[in-house]
Each structure stands twice: as C-alpha cells, then as structure tokens.
Scaffold this motif. Sequence first.
Motif, short mmCIF file in Angstrom:
data_model
loop_
_atom_site.label_atom_id
_atom_site.label_comp_id
_atom_site.label_asym_id
_atom_site.label_seq_id
_atom_site.Cartn_x
_atom_site.Cartn_y
_atom_site.Cartn_z
N ALA A 6 3.03 47.66 -84.45
CA ALA A 6 1.89 47.88 -83.55
C ALA A 6 0.57 47.82 -84.31
O ALA A 6 -0.42 47.27 -83.83
CB ALA A 6 2.04 49.23 -82.85
N THR A 120 -3.72 49.06 -70.13
CA THR A 120 -2.57 48.68 -70.95
C THR A 120 -2.27 49.75 -71.98
O THR A 120 -1.10 50.00 -72.31
CB THR A 120 -2.83 47.33 -71.65
N PHE A 124 1.50 51.41 -72.24
CA PHE A 124 2.30 51.36 -73.46
C PHE A 124 2.38 52.71 -74.15
O PHE A 124 3.31 52.94 -74.93
CB PHE A 124 1.75 50.28 -74.40
N ALA A 127 5.32 54.10 -72.45
CA ALA A 127 6.51 53.42 -72.96
C ALA A 127 6.85 53.92 -74.37
O ALA A 127 8.02 54.12 -74.71
CB ALA A 127 6.30 51.91 -72.97
N GLY A 128 5.81 54.13 -75.19
CA GLY A 128 6.04 54.62 -76.55
C GLY A 128 6.63 56.01 -76.56
O GLY A 128 7.50 56.32 -77.39
N LEU A 155 9.77 49.10 -71.11
CA LEU A 155 8.99 48.09 -71.83
C LEU A 155 8.58 46.95 -70.90
O LEU A 155 7.46 46.45 -70.98
CB LEU A 155 9.81 47.54 -73.00
N ALA A 158 5.72 48.19 -68.71
CA ALA A 158 4.46 48.24 -69.47
C ALA A 158 3.90 46.84 -69.66
O ALA A 158 2.69 46.62 -69.54
CB ALA A 158 4.70 48.92 -70.82
N PHE A 159 4.77 45.89 -69.94
CA PHE A 159 4.35 44.50 -70.10
C PHE A 159 3.72 43.98 -68.81
O PHE A 159 2.69 43.30 -68.83
CB PHE A 159 5.54 43.64 -70.51
N GLY A 162 0.28 45.19 -68.33
CA GLY A 162 -0.63 44.38 -69.14
C GLY A 162 -0.95 43.05 -68.48
O GLY A 162 -2.12 42.63 -68.43
N ALA A 180 -1.93 47.17 -75.83
CA ALA A 180 -0.50 47.45 -76.01
C ALA A 180 -0.25 48.13 -77.35
O ALA A 180 0.52 49.10 -77.45
CB ALA A 180 0.30 46.16 -75.89
N CYS A 181 -0.90 47.64 -78.40
CA CYS A 181 -0.70 48.19 -79.75
C CYS A 181 -1.28 49.59 -79.87
O CYS A 181 -0.65 50.50 -80.42
CB CYS A 181 -1.31 47.26 -80.79
N TRP A 184 0.91 51.99 -77.86
CA TRP A 184 2.18 52.29 -78.51
C TRP A 184 2.00 53.34 -79.61
O TRP A 184 2.78 54.30 -79.70
CB TRP A 184 2.79 51.02 -79.09
#
Length: 257
Positions: A6, A120, A124, A127-128, A155, A158-159, A162, A180-181, A184
């Motif tokens: 990430a 996003t 994420f 999700a993380g 995941l 979350a995608f 985004g 996203a990064c 996460w």
Amino acid sequence: MSALVAAVGLLLAIVLHVNQVQQSEIFLAFNTATVDNPQLWAGLTYLGDTAVTLCVMAPLLLIRPSIWMGVLAAIPVGGITSLTLKWLFDAPRPADILALTDFHVVGSVLRGHSFPSGHTITAFAAAGVVWACVWMEQRKNSANHIHRLVLASVLLLAFLVGVSRMAVGAHWPFDVLAGACVGWLAGLNGAYIAHRWQSTWNTDTARWLLHFLCCALTLDLIDKSLEDPVGVFMLWLGVVSAWGALIWKCFHSWKQR
C-alpha cells in the motif's frame, strides 16, 4: 507485507500525479462503461461516505464489534491524511479539466481538491480492518472457505466503491489509487488500535453508546436522502441497519433479563 504494498502504491500514485501522466482516457473508459446504471453507482459511492459506512456496518456491533470499532479508529488517520494531501496538491477534478458534455456526472458537479479520493479511503479502510481482523483470527484457527469468501467480497466491494468515484464523474484514476492505499494503511492502523485497546471500548456500556452513535448518524443520512434522489437506497440501508441493530440489542437485553 500488505502495508508495504500500500505504501509503494501511494508513492506510485503521487509520482504519477506530480508528473501529470495522462489519465483522461482511463477515466473516460470507466465513466462511459458505467453510464447505464447511475442508481447503482451512486449507491456504491455513498458507501464510501463515513457516516453511511458506519451505519451499514452497525449490525457488526452485535457479532463482531472489533471490526466496527476498527473502522471508527481508522477515521483519524485516514481523514488527516486525506485533508493533508488534498491541501498539498489541490488537484483539479474532471469537471475542472473536461467539458461537462464529454463525460457523465451523477449528482453534484464537484470541483477542486481531487487527490486523493476520500470515499475510496473510507471503503478501503473498512476492507483493511476486515482483512486485519480475519488475519488475526486465522492465527488462532486455520483458514477456511468462509474467511476467503468474506475477504474477496470485501475487497471487491471496496474496489467497486473506487470505480464508482469515476462512474459519477468525481475523481481521476490516480485519486482512486491513492485513496485505496491510504485507506488500507488507515484500516490496518485502526484494526491495531481496536485490538490494542480492546479493554477500553469492549464493555456493554460502550456498545450501547456506539449503537446510539450510529442512530444519531442516521439523521445525516435521512437529510441527504431528501436532498439527492440518486442512490438513496444505500442511505436507507444505513438507516435500517443502524436502527435494526439497536432494536435487536434492546430485545436481546430484555430477553436476558
């Protein structure tokens, strides 16, 4: 390892953004491909709203409160990082660069402070947290198909959140990658905080307060549903989830007595 990936992804997104690598074609490809389902993509993009996410996940307070608390604990890191990057880069949104006739906009036309995508980040981050909590459980028990299915579903969702930011015409692809990064990393941090200070919040009194917090957030969701008719099914899902969880909590408490 996922945190390292990430971090590298965030650095890559920043480098691509700073060097002004063209991303209009990618954005238009996603925006055009999703033009036929505005209600679906508007609903998914609402799922990236922090209040909506917390309300939709309210039933987890009954069965897996550590996940819900992890998402709440991820908000400060994700929010501060998002605001810092938005202020630092002050990047233009698609509506600032492209003509409104060149792409499809769902909802309000947004301008300025594009990088990164805050919705996003929220998606994420959630999700993380789920990934981290499931991973910690796998250390105690062997992995099973249900765990893998849950991780894959979270995941994917979350995608899609985004992607929805491009579908509604609000963000560029690099905004989504950076979001996203950041999300996460914030989610992993939130999961750690929730696990580390579990004794502080994992009490019956604290859980009652968290349920009432969710129900208070539904006031914002109801207000938004009256303002924007697109994608409101996700807002009402949050309202039903929050109040349904509280009613079940009350019923279970009454039953025990």
